[in-house]
Write a protein that holds these residues in place. Structure first.
Motif, PDB file in Angstrom:
ATOM      1  N   ASN A 130       0.870  -1.180   0.000  1.00 42.60           N
ATOM      2  CA  ASN A 130       0.000   0.000   0.000  1.00 42.60           C
ATOM      3  C   ASN A 130       0.901   1.221   0.000  1.00 42.60           C
ATOM      4  OD1 ASN A 130      -2.618  -1.207   0.257  1.00 42.60           O
ATOM      5  ND2 ASN A 130      -2.131  -1.663   2.383  1.00 42.60           N
ATOM      6  N   ILE A 131       0.383   2.337  -0.505  1.00 46.57           N
ATOM      7  CA  ILE A 131       1.128   3.585  -0.390  1.00 46.57           C
ATOM      8  C   ILE A 131       0.440   4.445   0.650  1.00 46.57           C
ATOM      9  CG2 ILE A 131       2.057   3.530  -2.719  1.00 46.57           C
ATOM     10  CD1 ILE A 131      -0.051   5.621  -3.509  1.00 46.57           C
ATOM     11  N   GLY A 132       1.221   5.275   1.326  1.00 42.55           N
ATOM     12  CA  GLY A 132       0.650   6.123   2.357  1.00 42.55           C
ATOM     13  C   GLY A 132       1.676   7.079   2.925  1.00 42.55           C
ATOM     14  N   PHE A 133       1.328   7.625   4.084  1.00 40.85           N
ATOM     15  CA  PHE A 133       2.191   8.562   4.787  1.00 40.85           C
ATOM     16  C   PHE A 133       2.587   7.978   6.131  1.00 40.85           C
ATOM     17  CE2 PHE A 133      -0.361  11.372   2.099  1.00 40.85           C
ATOM     18  CZ  PHE A 133       0.632  12.139   1.515  1.00 40.85           C
ATOM     19  N   LEU A 134       3.831   8.155   6.490  1.00 37.74           N
ATOM     20  CA  LEU A 134       4.306   7.774   7.809  1.00 37.74           C
ATOM     21  C   LEU A 134       3.953   8.896   8.772  1.00 37.74           C
ATOM     22  CD1 LEU A 134       5.886   5.744   9.538  1.00 37.74           C
ATOM     23  CD2 LEU A 134       7.969   6.975   8.899  1.00 37.74           C
ATOM     24  N   VAL A 135       3.121   8.592   9.763  1.00 40.21           N
ATOM     25  CA  VAL A 135       2.660   9.596  10.725  1.00 40.21           C
ATOM     26  C   VAL A 135       3.549   9.593  11.960  1.00 40.21           C
ATOM     27  CG1 VAL A 135       0.713  10.323  12.161  1.00 40.21           C
ATOM     28  CG2 VAL A 135       0.295   9.379   9.880  1.00 40.21           C
ATOM     29  N   GLU A 136       3.854   8.402  12.461  1.00 40.93           N
ATOM     30  CA  GLU A 136       4.657   8.287  13.674  1.00 40.93           C
ATOM     31  C   GLU A 136       5.377   6.945  13.680  1.00 40.93           C
ATOM     32  OE1 GLU A 136       4.002   8.936  18.478  1.00 40.93           O
ATOM     33  OE2 GLU A 136       2.270   8.454  17.230  1.00 40.93           O
ATOM     34  N   VAL A 137       6.631   6.968  14.141  1.00 46.52           N
ATOM     35  CA  VAL A 137       7.442   5.753  14.188  1.00 46.52           C
ATOM     36  C   VAL A 137       7.651   5.349  15.636  1.00 46.52           C
ATOM     37  CG1 VAL A 137       9.663   4.719  13.600  1.00 46.52           C
ATOM     38  CG2 VAL A 137       8.654   6.430  12.094  1.00 46.52           C
ATOM     39  N   GLY A 138       7.393   4.071  15.922  1.00 43.55           N
ATOM     40  CA  GLY A 138       7.672   3.516  17.240  1.00 43.55           C
ATOM     41  C   GLY A 138       8.786   2.500  17.137  1.00 43.55           C
ATOM     42  N   ASP A 139       9.120   1.861  18.253  1.00 42.44           N
ATOM     43  CA  ASP A 139      10.185   0.857  18.235  1.00 42.44           C
ATOM     44  C   ASP A 139       9.810  -0.342  17.370  1.00 42.44           C
ATOM     45  OD1 ASP A 139      11.795   2.358  19.890  1.00 42.44           O
ATOM     46  OD2 ASP A 139      11.000   1.431  21.719  1.00 42.44           O
ATOM     47  N   LYS A 140       8.608  -0.855  17.586  1.00 47.72           N
ATOM     48  CA  LYS A 140       8.186  -2.054  16.856  1.00 47.72           C
ATOM     49  C   LYS A 140       7.078  -1.787  15.849  1.00 47.72           C
ATOM     50  CE  LYS A 140       9.531  -5.122  20.580  1.00 47.72           C
ATOM     51  NZ  LYS A 140       9.135  -6.119  21.540  1.00 47.72           N
ATOM     52  N   VAL A 141       6.255  -0.774  16.136  1.00 48.84           N
ATOM     53  CA  VAL A 141       5.132  -0.464  15.248  1.00 48.84           C
ATOM     54  C   VAL A 141       5.169   1.005  14.840  1.00 48.84           C
ATOM     55  CG1 VAL A 141       3.615  -2.279  16.137  1.00 48.84           C
ATOM     56  CG2 VAL A 141       3.572  -0.022  17.185  1.00 48.84           C
ATOM     57  N   SER A 142       4.504   1.292  13.731  1.00 51.03           N
ATOM     58  CA  SER A 142       4.406   2.657  13.220  1.00 51.03           C
ATOM     59  C   SER A 142       2.958   2.972  12.894  1.00 51.03           C
ATOM     60  CB  SER A 142       5.255   2.823  11.960  1.00 51.03           C
ATOM     61  OG  SER A 142       6.614   2.650  12.241  1.00 51.03           O
ATOM     62  N   MET A 143       2.606   4.255  13.005  1.00 53.19           N
ATOM     63  CA  MET A 143       1.279   4.728  12.622  1.00 53.19           C
ATOM     64  C   MET A 143       1.389   5.258  11.200  1.00 53.19           C
ATOM     65  SD  MET A 143      -1.890   5.252  13.240  1.00 53.19           S
ATOM     66  CE  MET A 143      -2.090   5.057  14.991  1.00 53.19           C
ATOM     67  N   VAL A 144       0.518   4.773  10.327  1.00 52.36           N
ATOM     68  CA  VAL A 144       0.529   5.202   8.936  1.00 52.36           C
ATOM     69  C   VAL A 144      -0.867   5.665   8.531  1.00 52.36           C
ATOM     70  CG1 VAL A 144       2.437   3.662   8.314  1.00 52.36           C
ATOM     71  CG2 VAL A 144       0.084   2.890   7.996  1.00 52.36           C
ATOM     72  N   PHE A 145      -0.910   6.518   7.525  1.00 51.00           N
ATOM     73  CA  PHE A 145      -2.159   6.975   6.934  1.00 51.00           C
ATOM     74  C   PHE A 145      -2.160   6.515   5.489  1.00 51.00           C
ATOM     75  CE2 PHE A 145      -4.337  10.288   4.395  1.00 51.00           C
ATOM     76  CZ  PHE A 145      -5.631  10.062   4.840  1.00 51.00           C
ATOM     77  N   ILE A 146      -3.187   5.761   5.121  1.00 51.18           N
ATOM     78  CA  ILE A 146      -3.322   5.256   3.752  1.00 51.18           C
ATOM     79  C   ILE A 146      -4.455   6.024   3.082  1.00 51.18           C
ATOM     80  CG2 ILE A 146      -3.777   3.234   2.329  1.00 51.18           C
ATOM     81  CD1 ILE A 146      -2.714   1.545   4.710  1.00 51.18           C
ATOM     82  N   PRO A 147      -4.117   6.908   2.132  1.00 54.97           N
ATOM     83  CA  PRO A 147      -5.146   7.732   1.493  1.00 54.97           C
ATOM     84  C   PRO A 147      -5.996   6.939   0.498  1.00 54.97           C
ATOM     85  CG  PRO A 147      -3.011   8.219   0.553  1.00 54.97           C
ATOM     86  CD  PRO A 147      -2.783   7.219   1.646  1.00 54.97           C
ATOM     87  N   ASP A 148      -7.210   7.422   0.291  1.00 58.61           N
ATOM     88  CA  ASP A 148      -8.106   6.859  -0.720  1.00 58.61           C
ATOM     89  C   ASP A 148      -7.854   7.590  -2.034  1.00 58.61           C
ATOM     90  OD1 ASP A 148      -9.339   5.160   1.072  1.00 58.61           O
ATOM     91  OD2 ASP A 148     -10.966   6.550   1.535  1.00 58.61           O
ATOM     92  N   ALA A 149      -7.268   6.905  -3.010  1.00 61.48           N
ATOM     93  CA  ALA A 149      -7.011   7.524  -4.313  1.00 61.48           C
ATOM     94  C   ALA A 149      -8.340   7.706  -5.043  1.00 61.48           C
ATOM     95  CB  ALA A 149      -6.075   6.651  -5.130  1.00 61.48           C
ATOM     96  N   PRO A 150      -8.539   8.758  -5.766  1.00 61.60           N
ATOM     97  CA  PRO A 150      -7.604   9.820  -6.102  1.00 61.60           C
ATOM     98  C   PRO A 150      -7.565  10.954  -5.065  1.00 61.60           C
ATOM     99  CG  PRO A 150      -9.608  10.170  -7.338  1.00 61.60           C
ATOM    100  CD  PRO A 150      -9.789   8.902  -6.530  1.00 61.60           C
ATOM    101  N   LYS A 151      -8.308  10.826  -3.988  1.00 59.93           N
ATOM    102  CA  LYS A 151      -8.260  11.846  -2.933  1.00 59.93           C
ATOM    103  C   LYS A 151      -7.145  11.483  -1.964  1.00 59.93           C
ATOM    104  CE  LYS A 151     -12.116  12.585  -0.935  1.00 59.93           C
ATOM    105  NZ  LYS A 151     -13.394  12.562  -0.284  1.00 59.93           N
ATOM    106  N   TYR A 152      -6.509  12.482  -1.403  1.00 60.85           N
ATOM    107  CA  TYR A 152      -5.457  12.210  -0.430  1.00 60.85           C
ATOM    108  C   TYR A 152      -5.815  12.740   0.948  1.00 60.85           C
ATOM    109  CZ  TYR A 152      -4.301  16.909  -2.034  1.00 60.85           C
ATOM    110  OH  TYR A 152      -4.374  18.219  -2.399  1.00 60.85           O
ATOM    111  N   ASP A 153      -6.979  13.379   1.066  1.00 59.36           N
ATOM    112  CA  ASP A 153      -7.374  13.926   2.358  1.00 59.36           C
ATOM    113  C   ASP A 153      -8.375  13.028   3.090  1.00 59.36           C
ATOM    114  OD1 ASP A 153      -9.404  14.405   0.562  1.00 59.36           O
ATOM    115  OD2 ASP A 153      -9.856  16.416   1.295  1.00 59.36           O
TER     116      ASP A 153
END
Length: 191
Positions: A130-153
């Motif tokens: 999947n493509i997305g944005f890295l929101v926050e990085v943790g030691d073992k897990v990360s929070m990501v945002f996966i946009p709905d194409a063609p919208k990114y908001d």
């Protein structure tokens, strides 16, 4: 018929959420310009009138606005101001729709380093990505945002294993353009 009204409602709300940050910026700049225009008026009246009738007041107001922006930029470099702005962002500005994304695009455009910068990424999901944005990085897990194409908001938030996240070598601006065309061009930026 219910689906039609739902579509109209969601489209209107999406348009409002997209336009709100832009309109707020225009309102703020317009207000700042009008205030500075009143402040520079006494100075501009003392300037000589040019033969072509050029209004030096407008030029003086723009120079004054740019000077204030420059000194604000210098001020933002101080730790004390940065701490206050960070607090304002975390309590107030985070509630403005699209603020984080616009800030990320702006930071990317001026090549600013920021820990709050939303980085374009791919996320391994089994045999696919999947493509997305890295929101926050943790030691073992990360929070990501996966946009709905063609919208990114709009899209979904996911907590994923950090080992499944791969940063893309692409600017946020170009990444958003790619999302609008359903990811075309992304594979050329994968390592």
């Amino acid at each position: 018929m219910k689906t039609f009204f739902s579509f109209i409602k969601s489209t209107l709300l999406g348009g409002i959420l997209f336009l709100l940050p832009s309109v707020l910026l225009i309102i703020i700049l317009t207000k700042a310009y009008s205030i500075l225009e009143k402040l520079s008026e006494p100075l501009s009246e003392r300037l000589p009138e040019s033969a072509s009738g050029f209004n030096y007041g407008i030029l003086l107001t723009i120079v004054l606005l740019l000077t204030i922006c420059f000194f604000s930029g210098l001020l933002i470099r101080s730790a004390w101001v940065n701490k206050r702005i960070s607090k304002l962002e975390n309590t107030v500005l985070v509630n403005i729709p699209g603020y984080s994304l616009i800030k990320s695009i702006t930071a990317d455009a001026v090549r600013a380093k920021s820990d709050k910068h939303l980085l374009p990424i791919t996320i391994r999901d089994g045999d696919s990505w999947n493509i997305g944005f890295l929101v926050e990085v943790g030691d073992k897990v990360s929070m990501v945002f996966i946009p709905d194409a063609p919208k990114y908001d709009a899209g979904e938030m996911r907590v994923v294993a950090s080992e499944n996240v791969q940063k893309l070598n692409i600017s946020t601006k170009d990444f958003l353009k790619s999302i609008k065309i359903f990811g075309k061009g992304i594979i050329h930026h994968m390592d």
